[in-house]
Design a protein around this motif. Structure first.
Motif, PDB file in Angstrom:
ATOM      1  N   GLY A  56       0.839  -1.200   0.000  1.00 39.81           N
ATOM      2  CA  GLY A  56       0.000   0.000   0.000  1.00 39.81           C
ATOM      3  C   GLY A  56       0.871   1.246   0.000  1.00 39.81           C
ATOM      4  O   GLY A  56       1.785   1.385   0.817  1.00 39.81           O
ATOM      5  N   ILE A  57       0.583   2.133  -0.939  1.00 36.56           N
ATOM      6  CA  ILE A  57       1.378   3.356  -1.140  1.00 36.56           C
ATOM      7  C   ILE A  57       0.404   4.540  -1.107  1.00 36.56           C
ATOM      8  O   ILE A  57      -0.790   4.366  -1.345  1.00 36.56           O
ATOM      9  CB  ILE A  57       2.106   3.283  -2.507  1.00 36.56           C
ATOM     10  CG1 ILE A  57       2.920   1.984  -2.645  1.00 36.56           C
ATOM     11  CG2 ILE A  57       2.984   4.506  -2.749  1.00 36.56           C
ATOM     12  CD1 ILE A  57       4.166   1.875  -1.801  1.00 36.56           C
ATOM     13  N   ASN A  58       0.922   5.741  -0.865  1.00 35.33           N
ATOM     14  CA  ASN A  58       0.001   6.876  -0.678  1.00 35.33           C
ATOM     15  C   ASN A  58      -0.561   7.482  -1.972  1.00 35.33           C
ATOM     16  O   ASN A  58      -1.398   8.371  -1.910  1.00 35.33           O
ATOM     17  CB  ASN A  58       0.664   7.967   0.178  1.00 35.33           C
ATOM     18  CG  ASN A  58       1.879   8.559  -0.497  1.00 35.33           C
ATOM     19  OD1 ASN A  58       2.356   8.050  -1.507  1.00 35.33           O
ATOM     20  ND2 ASN A  58       2.406   9.635   0.050  1.00 35.33           N
ATOM     21  N   SER A  59      -0.117   7.034  -3.136  1.00 33.93           N
ATOM     22  CA  SER A  59      -0.728   7.457  -4.406  1.00 33.93           C
ATOM     23  C   SER A  59      -0.174   6.594  -5.530  1.00 33.93           C
ATOM     24  O   SER A  59       0.842   5.885  -5.343  1.00 33.93           O
ATOM     25  CB  SER A  59      -0.440   8.932  -4.714  1.00 33.93           C
ATOM     26  OG  SER A  59       0.894   9.094  -5.145  1.00 33.93           O
ATOM     27  N   GLY A  60      -0.805   6.684  -6.681  1.00 31.32           N
ATOM     28  CA  GLY A  60      -0.300   5.964  -7.853  1.00 31.32           C
ATOM     29  C   GLY A  60       1.012   6.553  -8.331  1.00 31.32           C
ATOM     30  O   GLY A  60       1.904   5.825  -8.785  1.00 31.32           O
ATOM     31  N   THR A  61       1.132   7.871  -8.235  1.00 36.18           N
ATOM     32  CA  THR A  61       2.388   8.533  -8.641  1.00 36.18           C
ATOM     33  C   THR A  61       3.536   8.009  -7.779  1.00 36.18           C
ATOM     34  O   THR A  61       4.588   7.621  -8.300  1.00 36.18           O
ATOM     35  CB  THR A  61       2.255  10.073  -8.465  1.00 36.18           C
ATOM     36  OG1 THR A  61       1.062  10.493  -9.117  1.00 36.18           O
ATOM     37  CG2 THR A  61       3.447  10.794  -9.041  1.00 36.18           C
ATOM     38  N   SER A  62       3.313   7.972  -6.450  1.00 34.81           N
ATOM     39  CA  SER A  62       4.359   7.452  -5.550  1.00 34.81           C
ATOM     40  C   SER A  62       4.642   5.981  -5.833  1.00 34.81           C
ATOM     41  O   SER A  62       5.791   5.541  -5.723  1.00 34.81           O
ATOM     42  CB  SER A  62       3.949   7.590  -4.088  1.00 34.81           C
ATOM     43  OG  SER A  62       3.682   8.910  -3.753  1.00 34.81           O
ATOM     44  N   ALA A  63       3.609   5.224  -6.191  1.00 35.56           N
ATOM     45  CA  ALA A  63       3.806   3.797  -6.480  1.00 35.56           C
ATOM     46  C   ALA A  63       4.790   3.642  -7.640  1.00 35.56           C
ATOM     47  O   ALA A  63       5.718   2.821  -7.588  1.00 35.56           O
ATOM     48  CB  ALA A  63       2.471   3.124  -6.811  1.00 35.56           C
ATOM     49  N   LEU A  64       4.628   4.476  -8.677  1.00 34.95           N
ATOM     50  CA  LEU A  64       5.541   4.419  -9.826  1.00 34.95           C
ATOM     51  C   LEU A  64       6.955   4.836  -9.408  1.00 34.95           C
ATOM     52  O   LEU A  64       7.937   4.211  -9.814  1.00 34.95           O
ATOM     53  CB  LEU A  64       5.036   5.341 -10.942  1.00 34.95           C
ATOM     54  CG  LEU A  64       3.818   4.824 -11.722  1.00 34.95           C
ATOM     55  CD1 LEU A  64       3.124   5.973 -12.469  1.00 34.95           C
ATOM     56  CD2 LEU A  64       4.230   3.731 -12.722  1.00 34.95           C
ATOM     57  N   ILE A  65       7.052   5.864  -8.570  1.00 31.17           N
ATOM     58  CA  ILE A  65       8.386   6.307  -8.115  1.00 31.17           C
ATOM     59  C   ILE A  65       9.051   5.195  -7.293  1.00 31.17           C
ATOM     60  O   ILE A  65      10.219   4.868  -7.501  1.00 31.17           O
ATOM     61  CB  ILE A  65       8.290   7.620  -7.294  1.00 31.17           C
ATOM     62  CG1 ILE A  65       7.771   8.754  -8.172  1.00 31.17           C
ATOM     63  CG2 ILE A  65       9.646   7.994  -6.681  1.00 31.17           C
ATOM     64  CD1 ILE A  65       7.429  10.053  -7.419  1.00 31.17           C
ATOM     65  N   MET A  66       8.277   4.584  -6.386  1.00 28.74           N
ATOM     66  CA  MET A  66       8.823   3.504  -5.546  1.00 28.74           C
ATOM     67  C   MET A  66       9.304   2.334  -6.411  1.00 28.74           C
ATOM     68  O   MET A  66      10.354   1.752  -6.171  1.00 28.74           O
ATOM     69  CB  MET A  66       7.767   2.985  -4.563  1.00 28.74           C
ATOM     70  CG  MET A  66       7.246   3.990  -3.549  1.00 28.74           C
ATOM     71  SD  MET A  66       8.431   4.448  -2.287  1.00 28.74           S
ATOM     72  CE  MET A  66       9.039   5.995  -2.932  1.00 28.74           C
ATOM     73  N   ALA A  67       8.512   1.998  -7.437  1.00 28.23           N
ATOM     74  CA  ALA A  67       8.871   0.878  -8.319  1.00 28.23           C
ATOM     75  C   ALA A  67      10.164   1.190  -9.063  1.00 28.23           C
ATOM     76  O   ALA A  67      11.073   0.350  -9.139  1.00 28.23           O
ATOM     77  CB  ALA A  67       7.743   0.617  -9.310  1.00 28.23           C
ATOM     78  N   LEU A  68      10.275   2.406  -9.586  1.00 30.56           N
ATOM     79  CA  LEU A  68      11.483   2.793 -10.332  1.00 30.56           C
ATOM     80  C   LEU A  68      12.701   2.817  -9.409  1.00 30.56           C
ATOM     81  O   LEU A  68      13.781   2.343  -9.771  1.00 30.56           O
ATOM     82  CB  LEU A  68      11.276   4.178 -10.971  1.00 30.56           C
ATOM     83  CG  LEU A  68      10.309   4.198 -12.163  1.00 30.56           C
ATOM     84  CD1 LEU A  68       9.812   5.617 -12.438  1.00 30.56           C
ATOM     85  CD2 LEU A  68      10.977   3.627 -13.413  1.00 30.56           C
ATOM     86  N   LYS A  69      12.512   3.335  -8.194  1.00 27.80           N
ATOM     87  CA  LYS A  69      13.611   3.392  -7.223  1.00 27.80           C
ATOM     88  C   LYS A  69      14.041   1.981  -6.824  1.00 27.80           C
ATOM     89  O   LYS A  69      15.231   1.708  -6.669  1.00 27.80           O
ATOM     90  CB  LYS A  69      13.181   4.163  -5.973  1.00 27.80           C
ATOM     91  CG  LYS A  69      13.052   5.652  -6.207  1.00 27.80           C
ATOM     92  CD  LYS A  69      14.407   6.294  -6.071  1.00 27.80           C
ATOM     93  CE  LYS A  69      14.357   7.792  -6.167  1.00 27.80           C
ATOM     94  NZ  LYS A  69      15.716   8.354  -6.279  1.00 27.80           N
ATOM     95  N   ALA A  70      13.065   1.101  -6.659  1.00 29.29           N
ATOM     96  CA  ALA A  70      13.387  -0.280  -6.265  1.00 29.29           C
ATOM     97  C   ALA A  70      14.201  -0.963  -7.365  1.00 29.29           C
ATOM     98  O   ALA A  70      15.023  -1.832  -7.081  1.00 29.29           O
ATOM     99  CB  ALA A  70      12.112  -1.066  -5.973  1.00 29.29           C
ATOM    100  N   LEU A  71      13.965  -0.549  -8.618  1.00 27.15           N
ATOM    101  CA  LEU A  71      14.737  -1.114  -9.731  1.00 27.15           C
ATOM    102  C   LEU A  71      16.032  -0.327  -9.977  1.00 27.15           C
ATOM    103  O   LEU A  71      16.708  -0.531 -10.977  1.00 27.15           O
ATOM    104  CB  LEU A  71      13.891  -1.139 -11.006  1.00 27.15           C
ATOM    105  CG  LEU A  71      12.673  -2.076 -10.967  1.00 27.15           C
ATOM    106  CD1 LEU A  71      11.843  -1.926 -12.231  1.00 27.15           C
ATOM    107  CD2 LEU A  71      13.096  -3.522 -10.789  1.00 27.15           C
ATOM    108  N   GLU A  72      16.315   0.593  -9.056  1.00 28.27           N
ATOM    109  CA  GLU A  72      17.563   1.379  -9.095  1.00 28.27           C
ATOM    110  C   GLU A  72      17.693   2.256 -10.325  1.00 28.27           C
ATOM    111  O   GLU A  72      18.790   2.480 -10.841  1.00 28.27           O
ATOM    112  CB  GLU A  72      18.780   0.476  -8.887  1.00 28.27           C
ATOM    113  CG  GLU A  72      18.790  -0.032  -7.468  1.00 28.27           C
ATOM    114  CD  GLU A  72      19.871  -1.052  -7.178  1.00 28.27           C
ATOM    115  OE1 GLU A  72      20.728  -1.267  -8.032  1.00 28.27           O
ATOM    116  OE2 GLU A  72      19.813  -1.618  -6.077  1.00 28.27           O
ATOM    117  N   VAL A  73      16.564   2.741 -10.799  1.00 28.47           N
ATOM    118  CA  VAL A  73      16.586   3.738 -11.874  1.00 28.47           C
ATOM    119  C   VAL A  73      17.085   5.046 -11.268  1.00 28.47           C
ATOM    120  O   VAL A  73      16.658   5.435 -10.176  1.00 28.47           O
ATOM    121  CB  VAL A  73      15.168   3.912 -12.479  1.00 28.47           C
ATOM    122  CG1 VAL A  73      15.115   5.107 -13.421  1.00 28.47           C
ATOM    123  CG2 VAL A  73      14.757   2.630 -13.193  1.00 28.47           C
ATOM    124  N   ALA A  74      17.994   5.702 -11.961  1.00 26.57           N
ATOM    125  CA  ALA A  74      18.601   6.913 -11.396  1.00 26.57           C
ATOM    126  C   ALA A  74      19.005   7.876 -12.507  1.00 26.57           C
ATOM    127  O   ALA A  74      18.713   7.642 -13.684  1.00 26.57           O
ATOM    128  CB  ALA A  74      19.812   6.524 -10.562  1.00 26.57           C
TER     129      ALA A  74
END
Ligand SMILES: Cc1ncc(COP(=O)(O)O)c(C=O)c1O
Length: 367
Positions: A56-74
């Motif tokens: 559970g994440i606080n928004s869909g936008t944050s969900a996408l950011i969390m997913a990208l960060k988890a995949l180490e996109v930088a």
């Protein structure tokens, strides 16, 4: 007769006792952030999407950011998506530090055209985000095939497609990671902001859980520089109640889509196509029309409210002018932009309202 674009009050009336008691429960327990209600919803939603993990994440936008960060996109990386989406898809890529790269859509499905994907991949491509726009899954098999060949992870933007099927499989479980929005008007909507990340990968799940909570799994011990992207208890409780009704509501949307098709048959309005591989859940019922602005005003006078998803594609938005795209960069997307119109769509919409809307459209065109 009034026809709202969406009507959340009508939906609330059908589930009022369940919702009121679920919210009261959270208040009584005072587990306002994450907590039992969110943990229960996470399990239920993961099981609904046929995946091992839901966060559970606080928004869909944050969900996408969390997913990208988890995949180490930088910084320095590129992430591919389509220009025909809500700006949040591109914003999440930017917030992860990467550069959005766009691939044009297919005219029929409004989703990423897999035949144009490979050309957009470079040595810097770190992820691909197909969007299941309007509630219809993108053509995932060819996208996944190309991604696998190039060893690039795929993140589904499933913000508009809760419960949609691609070849009998639920969205959110089709690729490495799935991202959902529970913005109130979505097919599964919270009573405030909300989102989720879904995955079958234990390591990604663990990292997203930590990233959303300041990079921590143990209070005051921080493994990563994370963020505060936690889902609230009240939203978890509301979403658990609403998830039980989601399939019925999606069926209602599909029935309404068929009624629109029936009543618009033979008119000049082009109705959306359901691709052979998909079960569309009609978050948006997007038609193509001529003289759109005049039609919108005419319908408004008749107390019928429509919308445009989206009037300006991302590559032509001021915010992304620095990317250097021009008019003509994505001709299929741009070709749709002046004609698309979203008609009222929600499960509780009545046949009378649909008939009235389509009668008014026919009246406008003299058909
Ligand atoms: C395709 C798409 N992606 C991402 C988002 C972002 O979700 P949220 O509004 O919950 O941040 C939305 C929601 O509007 C969306 O439609």
């Amino acid at each position: 007769m009034k026809v709202n674009f969406v009507d959340l009050k009508a939906q609330y009336q059908t589930i009022k006792p369940e919702i009121d008691s679920a919210i009261q429960n959270v208040i009584s327990n005072t587990a306002f952030v994450l907590g039992k209600a969110v943990a229960e919803f996470e399990q239920e939603f993961a099981s609904y999407c046929d995946v091992n993990h839901g966060m559970g994440i606080n928004s869909g936008t944050s969900a996408l950011i969390m997913a990208l960060k988890a995949l180490e996109v930088a910084e320095g990386d590129e992430v591919i998506t389509t220009p025909n989406t809500f700006i949040a898809t591109a914003e999440a890529i930017s917030y992860a530090g990467a550069k959005p790269v766009f691939v044009d859509i297919e005219e029929k499905s409004y989703n990423m055209d897999p035949t144009k994907l490979e050309k957009a991949i470079t040595g810097k491509t770190k992820a691909i985000i197909p969007v299941h726009l309007y509630g219809q899954p993108a053509d995932m098999d060819p996208i996944l095939q190309i991604a696998e060949k190039k060893e690039i992870p795929v993140i589904e933007d499933s913000a508009q497609a809760h419960g949609a099927l691609y070849k009998e499989k639920k969205t959110g479980g089709l690729a490495m990671v799935g991202c959902f929005s529970f913005y109130p008007g979505k097919n599964l909507g919270a009573y405030g902001e909300g989102g989720a990340v879904t995955t079958n990968h234990d390591d990604i799940a663990q990292k997203v859980r930590m990233l959303r909570d300041h990079g921590s799994s143990k209070k005051f011990y921080h493994e990563y520089i994370g963020n505060n992207c936690r889902l609230e208890g009240i939203q978890g409780a509301v979403l658990s109640v609403k998830l039980k009704h989601l399939d019925k509501w999606n069926d209602g949307r599909r029935e309404n889509a068929n009624l629109y098709r029936k009543y618009l048959k033979g008119s000049s309005v082009k109705v959306p196509e359901e691709m052979p591989y998909s079960k569309h859940v009609y978050h948006v019922f997007c038609v193509r029309v001529k003289e759109r602005e005049k039609l919108i005003d005419f319908l408004k006078e008749k107390d019928i409210y429509t919308n445009i998803h989206y009037p300006i594609p991302i590559h032509l938005q001021n915010a992304y002018s620095f990317l250097g795209y021009k008019k003509g960069s994505f001709p299929v997307t741009e070709g749709c932009m002046d004609e698309i119109l979203s008609l009222p769509m929600f499960a509780e919409l009545t046949e009378e309202q649909i008939k009235y809307t389509t009668d008014c459209i026919r009246e406008f065109y003299g058909e």
